[in-house]
Design a protein around this motif. Structure first.
Motif, mmCIF file in Angstrom:
data_model
loop_
_atom_site.group_PDB
_atom_site.id
_atom_site.type_symbol
_atom_site.label_atom_id
_atom_site.label_comp_id
_atom_site.label_asym_id
_atom_site.label_seq_id
_atom_site.Cartn_x
_atom_site.Cartn_y
_atom_site.Cartn_z
ATOM 1 N N MET A 94 0.833 -1.215 0.000
ATOM 2 C CA MET A 94 0.000 0.000 0.000
ATOM 3 C C MET A 94 0.865 1.261 0.000
ATOM 4 S SD MET A 94 -3.234 -0.868 -0.072
ATOM 5 C CE MET A 94 -4.078 0.552 0.557
ATOM 6 N N VAL A 95 0.239 2.366 -0.426
ATOM 7 C CA VAL A 95 0.934 3.642 -0.450
ATOM 8 C C VAL A 95 1.077 4.143 0.977
ATOM 9 C CG1 VAL A 95 0.821 6.021 -1.273
ATOM 10 C CG2 VAL A 95 -0.011 4.152 -2.730
ATOM 11 N N ASN A 96 2.260 4.685 1.318
ATOM 12 C CA ASN A 96 2.450 5.187 2.680
ATOM 13 C C ASN A 96 1.615 6.451 2.916
ATOM 14 O OD1 ASN A 96 3.967 7.577 1.861
ATOM 15 N ND2 ASN A 96 5.615 6.162 1.354
ATOM 16 N N ARG A 97 1.479 6.808 4.192
ATOM 17 C CA ARG A 97 0.594 7.902 4.561
ATOM 18 C C ARG A 97 1.020 9.243 3.981
ATOM 19 N NH1 ARG A 97 -0.794 6.938 10.984
ATOM 20 N NH2 ARG A 97 -1.920 4.946 10.708
ATOM 21 N N LYS A 98 2.311 9.471 3.903
ATOM 22 C CA LYS A 98 2.809 10.742 3.382
ATOM 23 C C LYS A 98 2.434 10.899 1.915
ATOM 24 C CE LYS A 98 6.992 13.537 2.989
ATOM 25 N NZ LYS A 98 8.453 13.596 3.241
ATOM 26 N N THR A 99 2.623 9.824 1.155
ATOM 27 C CA THR A 99 2.268 9.869 -0.273
ATOM 28 C C THR A 99 0.770 10.025 -0.456
ATOM 29 O OG1 THR A 99 4.169 8.457 -0.813
ATOM 30 C CG2 THR A 99 2.433 8.660 -2.474
ATOM 31 N N ALA A 100 -0.006 9.276 0.355
ATOM 32 C CA ALA A 100 -1.467 9.362 0.270
ATOM 33 C C ALA A 100 -1.942 10.777 0.593
ATOM 34 C CB ALA A 100 -2.104 8.354 1.213
ATOM 35 N N ARG A 101 -1.310 11.385 1.610
ATOM 36 C CA ARG A 101 -1.682 12.747 1.980
ATOM 37 C C ARG A 101 -1.373 13.723 0.842
ATOM 38 N NH1 ARG A 101 1.627 13.494 5.852
ATOM 39 N NH2 ARG A 101 0.419 12.245 7.360
ATOM 40 N N TRP A 102 -0.246 13.514 0.193
ATOM 41 C CA TRP A 102 0.143 14.391 -0.931
ATOM 42 C C TRP A 102 -0.832 14.232 -2.100
ATOM 43 C CZ3 TRP A 102 1.415 13.835 -6.041
ATOM 44 C CH2 TRP A 102 2.022 14.937 -6.647
ATOM 45 N N ILE A 103 -1.252 13.000 -2.381
ATOM 46 C CA ILE A 103 -2.213 12.766 -3.475
ATOM 47 C C ILE A 103 -3.543 13.429 -3.159
ATOM 48 C CG2 ILE A 103 -3.513 11.000 -4.717
ATOM 49 C CD1 ILE A 103 -1.155 9.125 -4.353
ATOM 50 N N ARG A 104 -4.006 13.314 -1.898
ATOM 51 C CA ARG A 104 -5.267 13.944 -1.516
ATOM 52 C C ARG A 104 -5.203 15.462 -1.650
ATOM 53 N NH1 ARG A 104 -5.033 9.923 2.624
ATOM 54 N NH2 ARG A 104 -6.752 8.397 2.388
ATOM 55 N N LYS A 105 -4.088 16.031 -1.225
ATOM 56 C CA LYS A 105 -3.937 17.476 -1.308
ATOM 57 C C LYS A 105 -3.904 17.941 -2.773
ATOM 58 C CE LYS A 105 -1.369 19.431 1.722
ATOM 59 N NZ LYS A 105 -0.223 19.941 2.519
ATOM 60 N N ALA A 106 -3.159 17.214 -3.602
ATOM 61 C CA ALA A 106 -3.082 17.564 -5.018
ATOM 62 C C ALA A 106 -4.454 17.459 -5.674
ATOM 63 C CB ALA A 106 -2.076 16.655 -5.736
ATOM 64 N N HIS A 107 -5.180 16.393 -5.347
ATOM 65 C CA HIS A 107 -6.512 16.196 -5.912
ATOM 66 C C HIS A 107 -7.460 17.308 -5.471
ATOM 67 C CE1 HIS A 107 -9.928 13.922 -7.476
ATOM 68 N NE2 HIS A 107 -10.553 14.207 -6.351
ATOM 69 N N ARG A 108 -7.383 17.688 -4.190
ATOM 70 C CA ARG A 108 -8.270 18.713 -3.660
ATOM 71 C C ARG A 108 -8.011 20.062 -4.314
ATOM 72 N NH1 ARG A 108 -7.439 17.755 1.180
ATOM 73 N NH2 ARG A 108 -5.827 19.290 1.687
ATOM 74 N N TYR A 109 -6.742 20.463 -4.406
ATOM 75 C CA TYR A 109 -6.433 21.768 -4.982
ATOM 76 C C TYR A 109 -6.658 21.813 -6.490
ATOM 77 C CZ TYR A 109 -4.599 23.421 -0.542
ATOM 78 O OH TYR A 109 -4.490 23.817 0.764
ATOM 79 N N LEU A 110 -6.386 20.712 -7.163
ATOM 80 C CA LEU A 110 -6.693 20.663 -8.593
ATOM 81 C C LEU A 110 -8.194 20.776 -8.821
ATOM 82 C CD1 LEU A 110 -4.289 17.881 -9.966
ATOM 83 C CD2 LEU A 110 -4.347 20.285 -10.653
ATOM 84 N N GLY A 111 -8.978 20.144 -7.954
ATOM 85 C CA GLY A 111 -10.434 20.231 -8.075
ATOM 86 C C GLY A 111 -10.933 21.645 -7.893
#
Length: 235
Positions: free
Chosen positions: A1-18
């Motif tokens: 699984m993806v580690n928490r730091k990477t998952a947090r970065w993906i969520r942030k990128a997705h949120r701001y891109l949205g």
């Protein structure tokens, strides 16, 4: 699984891109709905025009050799202006096809008669004005100038345009067309000519949109309890 730091970065990128792309996504959706729910013939203003303009037949027209043209004839079109036949030669010179006399543009009264041939008889003209220049975003952009702008007494703010140089009926514009034009501009993201699908802005937003969608799929995958349970069973 993806580690928490990477998952947090993906969520942030997705949120701001949205947030960044959300307005444009909304405009794409609204404009797409408008295009699919409208009749393109009505957008063109066909409901305000006669099915076919009355064509007048003419006899005893002069040959091109009888005209005092300054240059060899490369193109010729027979036009009707106020019930009179005219030759439009080389897309530059207008001659009366019966007398051979040159004509330097048409009058306001002749423009009204030209418009009457194309527009419905029950439409009432409010005013006619001569337009010498238009801006890049004007509804008459990209067409011959000067032009007579003929406004009608309608709720749709209907206007017809007749070219001065040769009396040719150009187009009609009305409220629904203007909405279509605005939404088409936001859809293509070509804020100059409207029809360029290869602008850098559109390419950039399309690429960022794809990244946003893909990041959403990744978030769904790494956040799904079902996926985590399945992975534990496979270990």
């Amino acid at each position: 699984m993806v580690n928490r730091k990477t998952a947090r970065w993906i969520r942030k990128a997705h949120r701001y891109l949205g947030i960044f792309l959300g307005i444009q996504f909304l405009m794409w959706t609204i404009s797409g709905m408008y295009f699919s729910w409208t009749d393109i013939d009505e957008i063109h203003g066909d409901q305000f025009k006669k099915e076919a303009p009355v064509q007048t037949s003419f006899n005893d027209l002069l040959g091109t050799s009888q005209l005092a043209t300054k240059e060899p004839v490369q193109s010729l079109e027979l036009l009707e202006i106020a019930n009179e036949p005219y030759y439009w030669i080389n897309e530059a010179q207008l001659y009366n096809a019966k007398t051979g006399q040159g004509k330097n543009g048409i009058t306001k009264e002749e423009a009204q008669q030209v418009a009457n041939r194309y527009m419905l008889n029950d439409l009432e003209i409010a005013k006619i004005q001569l337009v010498h220049s238009v801006g890049a975003h004007h509804e008459y952009r990209g067409r011959p100038l000067p032009v007579y702008e003929i406004s009608y007494e309608t709720p749709q703010n209907l206007k017809a345009y007749v070219a001065v140089e040769n009396g040719a009926f150009q187009t009609v514009r009305h409220r629904d067309w203007r909405w279509f034009d605005f939404l088409w501009m936001t859809h293509t993201m070509d804020y100059q000519g409207r029809d360029n699908f290869n602008t850098l802005l559109l390419r950039a937003f399309s690429l960022l949109g794809l990244i946003t969608v893909l990041s959403g799929f990744v978030l769904c995958y790494i956040s799904s309890p079902s996926i985590r349970k399945l992975k534990k069973k496979l270990k």
